[in-house]
Design a protein around this motif. Structure first.
Motif, PDB file in Angstrom:
ATOM      1  N   LEU A 268       0.812  -1.218   0.000  1.00 51.65           N
ATOM      2  CA  LEU A 268       0.000   0.000   0.000  1.00 51.65           C
ATOM      3  C   LEU A 268       0.848   1.272   0.000  1.00 51.65           C
ATOM      4  CD1 LEU A 268      -2.665  -1.157   2.597  1.00 51.65           C
ATOM      5  CD2 LEU A 268      -3.196  -0.380   0.286  1.00 51.65           C
ATOM      6  N   ARG A 269       2.109   1.167  -0.370  1.00 49.44           N
ATOM      7  CA  ARG A 269       3.032   2.271  -0.115  1.00 49.44           C
ATOM      8  C   ARG A 269       2.619   3.593  -0.760  1.00 49.44           C
ATOM      9  NH1 ARG A 269       5.026  -1.517  -3.343  1.00 49.44           N
ATOM     10  NH2 ARG A 269       6.088  -1.032  -5.316  1.00 49.44           N
ATOM     11  N   GLU A 270       1.904   3.556  -1.909  1.00 44.20           N
ATOM     12  CA  GLU A 270       1.402   4.803  -2.499  1.00 44.20           C
ATOM     13  C   GLU A 270       0.160   5.316  -1.779  1.00 44.20           C
ATOM     14  OE1 GLU A 270       2.360   4.945  -7.190  1.00 44.20           O
ATOM     15  OE2 GLU A 270       0.964   3.382  -6.585  1.00 44.20           O
ATOM     16  N   HIS A 271      -0.511   4.422  -1.069  1.00 44.60           N
ATOM     17  CA  HIS A 271      -1.800   4.759  -0.471  1.00 44.60           C
ATOM     18  C   HIS A 271      -1.811   4.616   1.051  1.00 44.60           C
ATOM     19  CE1 HIS A 271      -2.932   3.602  -4.686  1.00 44.60           C
ATOM     20  NE2 HIS A 271      -3.609   4.721  -4.568  1.00 44.60           N
ATOM     21  N   SER A 272      -0.660   4.397   1.655  1.00 42.66           N
ATOM     22  CA  SER A 272      -0.641   4.083   3.079  1.00 42.66           C
ATOM     23  C   SER A 272      -0.701   5.331   3.947  1.00 42.66           C
ATOM     24  CB  SER A 272       0.618   3.285   3.442  1.00 42.66           C
ATOM     25  OG  SER A 272       0.632   3.024   4.832  1.00 42.66           O
ATOM     26  N   ALA A 273      -1.553   5.254   4.970  1.00 42.92           N
ATOM     27  CA  ALA A 273      -1.549   6.255   6.039  1.00 42.92           C
ATOM     28  C   ALA A 273      -1.025   5.640   7.334  1.00 42.92           C
ATOM     29  CB  ALA A 273      -2.950   6.823   6.252  1.00 42.92           C
TER      30      ALA A 273
END
Length: 559
Positions: A268-273
């Protein structure tokens, strides 16, 4: 005739149940032809992969049972863990400082939702999962309330760009949506929630620099994180949003996921919070995956289980280290205690002291924020965070000196079972089922909020104690099906008083007690209590009854 003239939007291949008459405006607003087309395309694209990851869950459980092996860090993904160079994409400025969020806020509760928007919390966990009962009414009302909040349609609330940031929490993969079918198949509950929330709100949230932000519940592996990432990319493309617009915090609620935290962040590195750690769903997962083994007997949670125990403290420490190593935010659990109204009372001061001690433990471990249920705890916990941390978050705490082994994560705390703990677990399990049968996802008991997480650990422990014939510390009696039935029946009057039941609710409580006894004595452990209840005809028939009563009340009001 009111119930027979409901509005219904149609789209080829999509079968949507008509809404309760009281929600016709909400239904017409949300279920446009364009929204149904989007949902249809979303579900058609990803239903096969959803089915696949659920089958892989079952396969993993069977492998553990047949081989007797223990969970561990995966060898085939070691290259991800061993690569020091990758990082998650930086989160937007509104997520950089979320010391205190409101947790378990079911958005169908309009009054509490508005209170949350007016509060000084930095975020709101808009919860369609643990703290919410997914009746058709609750889902439509909750999604519509988010729709209104994003458009600043509530009276005397700050604009969405200044209100606490909405952390939208769709249902987990184990839940389906009974009221919508695509090409003859009931659709996954999380895709129903996520799809409608994204279609109607994503662009406005992005324009106001306030989202779209999500919590992802009950993710068990990096393959499930990869699926969510594919859904995010597809949705961003379909809605003409920049890649990386969606940001998601994954709740690590399963012991298996604790061994794949780096891989989950990587997918999820582009979308991780970031990642989130809690206590009760995570503890219940030990019973779910390993509970038939005597080595994984979990002692009385009311006496022996807390975040200071080795297996839970190691889990929290590893989560913080993993997140900060990769530039991701780590958040802690929710304080469920409720403050009494009298601020001068001994009880008030005791609760503040207790919550302060527990949350200070998380701050010192390096978390970047946590949740409270009681909104009166927001300001004192924010002051606590400001006093004991530096700046907006604690990303600078890398914990490089920390090493967490599989033994650290898998060693159960010592301790036995008390009569008080057994009765408490019975009460929480029964009262949760009663709440669900009445369309509520949480309830209050003995000074704190209880939801599906505490219901899961409660019924899991009772099941496990019966399975292993554990003896009570008080008098040496073995925990058997007969003892649990006897205790439950003797507690009926107390439980009735706790629910403040009327006659109809007393009948519902009796049904809930029977269902609880059924679920804790099954030979095969039901994986999720909510799935078991949601697929049960008792819940479905009670849901229809609530909708009919709502329609009848709406019709009488019009007359």
């Amino acid at each position: 005739e009111c119930n027979k003239t409901r509005f219904l939007t149609t789209y080829p291949g999509v079968d949507v149940e008509p809404p309760p008459a009281v929600l016709q405006l909400e239904f017409q607003t949300l279920f446009t032809t364009e929204a149904l087309q989007f949902l249809s395309d979303l579900c058609t694209t990803f239903q096969p992969e959803v089915d696949r990851v659920l089958k892989l869950r079952t396969l993993r459980k069977v492998q553990l049972d047949l081989t007797g092996e223990l969970p561990g860090f995966r060898e085939d993904t070691a290259h991800i863990r061993n690569d020091p160079t990758w990082r998650v994409s930086p989160v937007p400025s509104r997520l950089q400082c979320r010391h205190v969020d409101i947790g378990d806020l079911s958005p169908c509760d309009t009054h509490r939702f508005i209170q949350g928007l007016r509060s000084k919390a930095q975020g709101i966990q808009v919860d369609f999962d643990d703290g919410n009962c997914p009746t058709y009414y609750n889902q439509i009302k909750g999604i519509y309330n988010v729709y209104q909040a994003v458009r600043n349609q509530f009276h005397a609330t700050p604009p969405i760009s200044q209100a606490p940031v909405l952390m939208l929490r769709p249902r987990a993969w184990n839940m389906v949506e009974h009221n919508m079918m695509v090409h003859g198949q009931e659709i996954p509950g999380p895709l129903f929630d996520f799809g409608l929330l994204m279609f109607h709100n994503a662009k406005l949230l992005l324009e106001s620099q306030s989202g779209p932000f999500f919590y992802l519940s009950k993710v068990e592996s990096h393959l499930e994180a990869k699926l969510w990432n594919q859904i995010f990319l597809w949705t961003e493309y379909k809605l003409d949003l920049p890649v990386g617009s969606v940001k998601a915090t994954v709740l690590i609620e399963c012991v298996l996921a604790s061994f794949e935290m780096e891989e989950i962040l990587y997918e999820l590195r582009e979308h991780s919070a970031g990642l989130n750690c809690g206590i009760w769903d995570y503890s219940a997962s030990f019973v779910n995956k390993l509970g038939h083994r005597a080595d994984f007997l979990l002692p009385d949670r009311s006496k022996y289980v807390n975040m200071e125990k080795r297996f839970l403290r190691s889990y929290m420490d590893l989560l913080v280290k993993t997140c900060h190593r990769r530039g991701a935010l780590a958040t802690g659990g929710m304080a469920a205690l409720l403050l009494p109204r009298d601020e001068q009372s001994v009880l008030y001061k005791t609760i503040v002291t207790t919550v302060t001690r527990l949350k200070l433990l998380e701050i010192q471990a390096g978390v970047d924020g946590f949740m409270v249920y009681d909104m009166d705890l927001i300001e004192p916990m924010q002051k606590l965070f400001q006093l004991h941390s530096q700046g907006k978050n604690q990303l600078q705490q890398l914990r490089d000196d920390l090493t967490v082994s599989p033994d650290d994560l898998l060693t159960m705390p010592a301790g036995g079972v008390t009569l008080y703990g057994l009765k408490y677990n019975i009460a929480v399990g029964v009262l949760f089922i009663e709440a669900w049968l009445s369309g509520r996802g949480h309830f209050f008991y003995k000074g704190q909020v209880e939801d599906s997480a505490t219901a899961e650990i409660s019924r899991s422990q009772v099941w496990q104690w019966i399975r292993h014939q554990v003896k009570l510390e008080d008098d040496g009696r073995a925990v058997t099906r007969g003892l649990v039935r006897s205790l439950a029946q003797s507690m009926q009057d107390d439980l009735w008083a706790a629910t403040r039941c009327q006659t109809q609710r007393y009948k519902r409580l009796a049904t809930a007690l029977s269902m609880f006894l059924e679920v804790v004595q099954k030979s095969d452990f039901p994986e999720f209590l909510t799935t078991y209840l949601y697929l049960d005809h008792t819940f479905l028939s009670s849901q229809r009854l609530h909708e009919e009563r709502a329609d009848e009340g709406h019709y009488k009001a019009r007359l």
